[in-house]
Design a protein around this motif. Structure first.
Motif, PDB file in Angstrom:
ATOM      1  N   GLU A  19      14.288   9.736 -22.710  1.00 29.70           N
ATOM      2  CA  GLU A  19      15.268  10.459 -21.891  1.00 29.70           C
ATOM      3  C   GLU A  19      16.050  11.476 -22.721  1.00 29.70           C
ATOM      4  OE1 GLU A  19      17.590   7.266 -20.225  1.00 29.70           O
ATOM      5  OE2 GLU A  19      15.985   6.681 -18.838  1.00 29.70           O
ATOM      6  N   ILE A  20      16.415  11.109 -23.937  1.00 30.54           N
ATOM      7  CA  ILE A  20      17.174  12.025 -24.804  1.00 30.54           C
ATOM      8  C   ILE A  20      16.305  13.220 -25.196  1.00 30.54           C
ATOM      9  CG2 ILE A  20      18.235  12.256 -27.101  1.00 30.54           C
ATOM     10  CD1 ILE A  20      19.178   9.260 -26.666  1.00 30.54           C
ATOM     11  N   ARG A  21      15.050  12.963 -25.561  1.00 25.19           N
ATOM     12  CA  ARG A  21      14.146  14.074 -25.911  1.00 25.19           C
ATOM     13  C   ARG A  21      13.966  15.014 -24.725  1.00 25.19           C
ATOM     14  NH1 ARG A  21      10.823   9.673 -27.971  1.00 25.19           N
ATOM     15  NH2 ARG A  21      11.274   9.421 -30.187  1.00 25.19           N
ATOM     16  N   ALA A  22      13.797  14.447 -23.533  1.00 25.10           N
ATOM     17  CA  ALA A  22      13.619  15.272 -22.332  1.00 25.10           C
ATOM     18  C   ALA A  22      14.884  16.099 -22.061  1.00 25.10           C
ATOM     19  CB  ALA A  22      13.285  14.393 -21.131  1.00 25.10           C
ATOM     20  N   ARG A  23      16.038  15.483 -22.187  1.00 28.07           N
ATOM     21  CA  ARG A  23      17.306  16.194 -21.998  1.00 28.07           C
ATOM     22  C   ARG A  23      17.401  17.394 -22.932  1.00 28.07           C
ATOM     23  NH1 ARG A  23      22.062  13.427 -24.764  1.00 28.07           N
ATOM     24  NH2 ARG A  23      20.985  14.456 -26.480  1.00 28.07           N
ATOM     25  N   ARG A  27      12.501  19.458 -27.880  1.00 29.26           N
ATOM     26  CA  ARG A  27      12.523  20.329 -29.059  1.00 29.26           C
ATOM     27  C   ARG A  27      13.667  19.902 -29.965  1.00 29.26           C
ATOM     28  NH1 ARG A  27      12.658  25.969 -28.426  1.00 29.26           N
ATOM     29  NH2 ARG A  27      11.384  25.743 -26.592  1.00 29.26           N
ATOM     30  N   CYS A  28      13.527  20.212 -31.245  1.00 30.25           N
ATOM     31  CA  CYS A  28      14.571  19.935 -32.224  1.00 30.25           C
ATOM     32  C   CYS A  28      15.791  20.787 -31.887  1.00 30.25           C
ATOM     33  CB  CYS A  28      14.063  20.248 -33.637  1.00 30.25           C
ATOM     34  SG  CYS A  28      15.311  20.056 -34.928  1.00 30.25           S
ATOM     35  N   THR A  29      16.944  20.160 -31.805  1.00 33.10           N
ATOM     36  CA  THR A  29      18.160  20.900 -31.458  1.00 33.10           C
ATOM     37  C   THR A  29      18.687  21.730 -32.626  1.00 33.10           C
ATOM     38  OG1 THR A  29      19.527  18.967 -31.965  1.00 33.10           O
ATOM     39  CG2 THR A  29      18.858  19.280 -29.656  1.00 33.10           C
ATOM     40  N   LYS A  30      18.139  21.548 -33.821  1.00 35.16           N
ATOM     41  CA  LYS A  30      18.564  22.334 -34.989  1.00 35.16           C
ATOM     42  C   LYS A  30      17.660  23.549 -35.194  1.00 35.16           C
ATOM     43  CE  LYS A  30      21.679  19.541 -37.130  1.00 35.16           C
ATOM     44  NZ  LYS A  30      22.955  19.849 -37.637  1.00 35.16           N
ATOM     45  N   CYS A  31      16.344  23.304 -35.328  1.00 35.64           N
ATOM     46  CA  CYS A  31      15.434  24.412 -35.666  1.00 35.64           C
ATOM     47  C   CYS A  31      14.579  24.887 -34.497  1.00 35.64           C
ATOM     48  CB  CYS A  31      14.530  24.017 -36.838  1.00 35.64           C
ATOM     49  SG  CYS A  31      13.259  22.799 -36.411  1.00 35.64           S
ATOM     50  N   GLY A  32      14.565  24.124 -33.398  1.00 36.73           N
ATOM     51  CA  GLY A  32      13.821  24.533 -32.220  1.00 36.73           C
ATOM     52  C   GLY A  32      12.359  24.122 -32.188  1.00 36.73           C
ATOM     53  N   MET A  33      11.894  23.353 -33.188  1.00 38.50           N
ATOM     54  CA  MET A  33      10.485  22.934 -33.194  1.00 38.50           C
ATOM     55  C   MET A  33      10.165  22.157 -31.918  1.00 38.50           C
ATOM     56  SD  MET A  33       8.355  20.483 -35.847  1.00 38.50           S
ATOM     57  CE  MET A  33       8.018  21.685 -37.121  1.00 38.50           C
ATOM     58  N   LEU A  34       9.093  22.559 -31.251  1.00 36.14           N
ATOM     59  CA  LEU A  34       8.675  21.892 -30.025  1.00 36.14           C
ATOM     60  C   LEU A  34       7.952  20.581 -30.324  1.00 36.14           C
ATOM     61  CD1 LEU A  34       7.353  24.963 -28.030  1.00 36.14           C
ATOM     62  CD2 LEU A  34       9.392  23.618 -27.519  1.00 36.14           C
ATOM     63  N   GLU A  47      12.315  12.892 -33.607  1.00 39.50           N
ATOM     64  CA  GLU A  47      13.273  11.830 -33.914  1.00 39.50           C
ATOM     65  C   GLU A  47      14.466  11.901 -32.951  1.00 39.50           C
ATOM     66  OE1 GLU A  47      13.005   9.782 -36.856  1.00 39.50           O
ATOM     67  OE2 GLU A  47      10.998  10.635 -37.028  1.00 39.50           O
ATOM     68  N   VAL A  48      15.080  10.758 -32.693  1.00 39.58           N
ATOM     69  CA  VAL A  48      16.338  10.716 -31.959  1.00 39.58           C
ATOM     70  C   VAL A  48      17.397  10.298 -32.971  1.00 39.58           C
ATOM     71  CG1 VAL A  48      17.669   9.615 -30.129  1.00 39.58           C
ATOM     72  CG2 VAL A  48      15.287  10.261 -29.734  1.00 39.58           C
ATOM     73  N   HIS A  49      18.332  11.192 -33.219  1.00 45.95           N
ATOM     74  CA  HIS A  49      19.356  11.000 -34.248  1.00 45.95           C
ATOM     75  C   HIS A  49      20.687  10.638 -33.616  1.00 45.95           C
ATOM     76  CE1 HIS A  49      21.835  11.709 -37.740  1.00 45.95           C
ATOM     77  NE2 HIS A  49      22.505  12.659 -37.102  1.00 45.95           N
ATOM     78  N   ARG A  50      21.334   9.586 -34.142  1.00 41.33           N
ATOM     79  CA  ARG A  50      22.687   9.234 -33.712  1.00 41.33           C
ATOM     80  C   ARG A  50      23.662  10.060 -34.544  1.00 41.33           C
ATOM     81  NH1 ARG A  50      22.455   3.015 -34.471  1.00 41.33           N
ATOM     82  NH2 ARG A  50      20.933   3.682 -35.998  1.00 41.33           N
ATOM     83  N   GLU A  56      26.302   2.700 -31.240  1.00 46.60           N
ATOM     84  CA  GLU A  56      25.285   2.265 -30.294  1.00 46.60           C
ATOM     85  C   GLU A  56      24.464   3.466 -29.837  1.00 46.60           C
ATOM     86  OE1 GLU A  56      22.848   0.448 -28.521  1.00 46.60           O
ATOM     87  OE2 GLU A  56      24.422  -0.956 -29.024  1.00 46.60           O
ATOM     88  N   TYR A  57      23.193   3.228 -29.536  1.00 43.92           N
ATOM     89  CA  TYR A  57      22.399   4.298 -28.935  1.00 43.92           C
ATOM     90  C   TYR A  57      23.015   4.624 -27.584  1.00 43.92           C
ATOM     91  CZ  TYR A  57      18.545   4.506 -32.243  1.00 43.92           C
ATOM     92  OH  TYR A  57      17.797   4.706 -33.362  1.00 43.92           O
ATOM     93  N   ASP A  58      23.483   5.823 -27.439  1.00 41.65           N
ATOM     94  CA  ASP A  58      24.135   6.305 -26.224  1.00 41.65           C
ATOM     95  C   ASP A  58      23.804   7.789 -26.181  1.00 41.65           C
ATOM     96  OD1 ASP A  58      26.128   7.619 -24.590  1.00 41.65           O
ATOM     97  OD2 ASP A  58      27.437   5.878 -24.811  1.00 41.65           O
ATOM     98  N   SER A  59      23.306   8.270 -25.072  1.00 46.32           N
ATOM     99  CA  SER A  59      22.836   9.658 -25.012  1.00 46.32           C
ATOM    100  C   SER A  59      23.918  10.670 -25.382  1.00 46.32           C
ATOM    101  CB  SER A  59      22.262   9.969 -23.629  1.00 46.32           C
ATOM    102  OG  SER A  59      23.250   9.819 -22.636  1.00 46.32           O
ATOM    103  N   ARG A  60      25.192  10.328 -25.179  1.00 49.50           N
ATOM    104  CA  ARG A  60      26.272  11.253 -25.536  1.00 49.50           C
ATOM    105  C   ARG A  60      26.367  11.474 -27.040  1.00 49.50           C
ATOM    106  NH1 ARG A  60      31.292   8.328 -23.197  1.00 49.50           N
ATOM    107  NH2 ARG A  60      30.149   6.673 -24.222  1.00 49.50           N
ATOM    108  N   TYR A  61      25.944  10.487 -27.808  1.00 43.97           N
ATOM    109  CA  TYR A  61      26.083  10.541 -29.263  1.00 43.97           C
ATOM    110  C   TYR A  61      24.747  10.753 -29.975  1.00 43.97           C
ATOM    111  CZ  TYR A  61      30.561   8.511 -27.999  1.00 43.97           C
ATOM    112  OH  TYR A  61      31.790   8.289 -27.433  1.00 43.97           O
ATOM    113  N   CYS A  62      23.729  11.122 -29.235  1.00 49.35           N
ATOM    114  CA  CYS A  62      22.390  11.297 -29.812  1.00 49.35           C
ATOM    115  C   CYS A  62      21.869  12.702 -29.567  1.00 49.35           C
ATOM    116  CB  CYS A  62      21.406  10.299 -29.199  1.00 49.35           C
ATOM    117  SG  CYS A  62      21.729   8.590 -29.647  1.00 49.35           S
ATOM    118  N   THR A  63      20.997  13.134 -30.456  1.00 50.43           N
ATOM    119  CA  THR A  63      20.347  14.430 -30.309  1.00 50.43           C
ATOM    120  C   THR A  63      18.924  14.323 -30.826  1.00 50.43           C
ATOM    121  OG1 THR A  63      20.621  16.800 -30.695  1.00 50.43           O
ATOM    122  CG2 THR A  63      21.059  15.364 -32.565  1.00 50.43           C
ATOM    123  N   THR A  64      18.084  15.259 -30.429  1.00 47.04           N
ATOM    124  CA  THR A  64      16.691  15.285 -30.843  1.00 47.04           C
ATOM    125  C   THR A  64      16.536  16.170 -32.072  1.00 47.04           C
ATOM    126  OG1 THR A  64      16.037  15.030 -28.529  1.00 47.04           O
ATOM    127  CG2 THR A  64      14.346  15.817 -30.054  1.00 47.04           C
TER     128      THR A  64
END
Length: 142
Positions: A19-23, A27-34, A47-50, A56-64
């Protein structure tokens, strides 16, 4: 800092990461790699990074992130750095939890016992831990 116990199955963690990757548009939120390029380059998913290590894993505190960008991220933050990140994101203090990654069969046993006494698996585990701790403290005080 709030603490609680939560049971996370492998399936729940996997679902949240999808779900986080789809949100984040897969793509990487830093460099844009698909995602497709990442799979070809690293033979693994993004990767899903906290953003706040240890929360806790929570979509508000995570990014791809891609593997390379993820390796550049700190694994620990000071209290000041955590406050700065939260302020930048406009987010409240996250919940820090003691997480138990359980094998499916272990989870089913706890889930079944919890159902019999009418509580959630998380509540059941918390009650069991508190009961065990209370018993140990009583025995030591004798």
């Amino acid at each position: 800092m709030a603490t609680d116990f939560v049971l996370l199955t492998e399936a729940e963690v996997t679902k949240l990461k999808v779900e986080i990757r789809a949100r984040d548009g897969n793509r990487c939120t830093k460099c844009g790699m698909l995602r497709e390029e990442h799979l070809l380059t690293y033979c693994r998913d993004l990767e899903v990074h906290r953003l706040i290590p240890g929360c806790e894993y929570d979509s508000r505190y995570c990014t791809t992130l891609c593997l390379l960008c993820h390796k550049r991220e700190p694994t620990k933050l000071s209290a000041e750095e955590t406050a700065r990140v939260l302020e930048e994101l406009g987010l409240p203090q996250p919940v820090y939890r003691h997480r138990f990654m359980l094998h499916t069969e272990d989870y089913r046993i706890i889930e079944s016992a919890a159902r019999k006494v009418g509580v959630t698996p998380s509540a059941f585990l918390k009650q069991a831990v508190l009961k065990a701790a209370t018993t140990i403290l009583k025995e030591r005080s004798r």
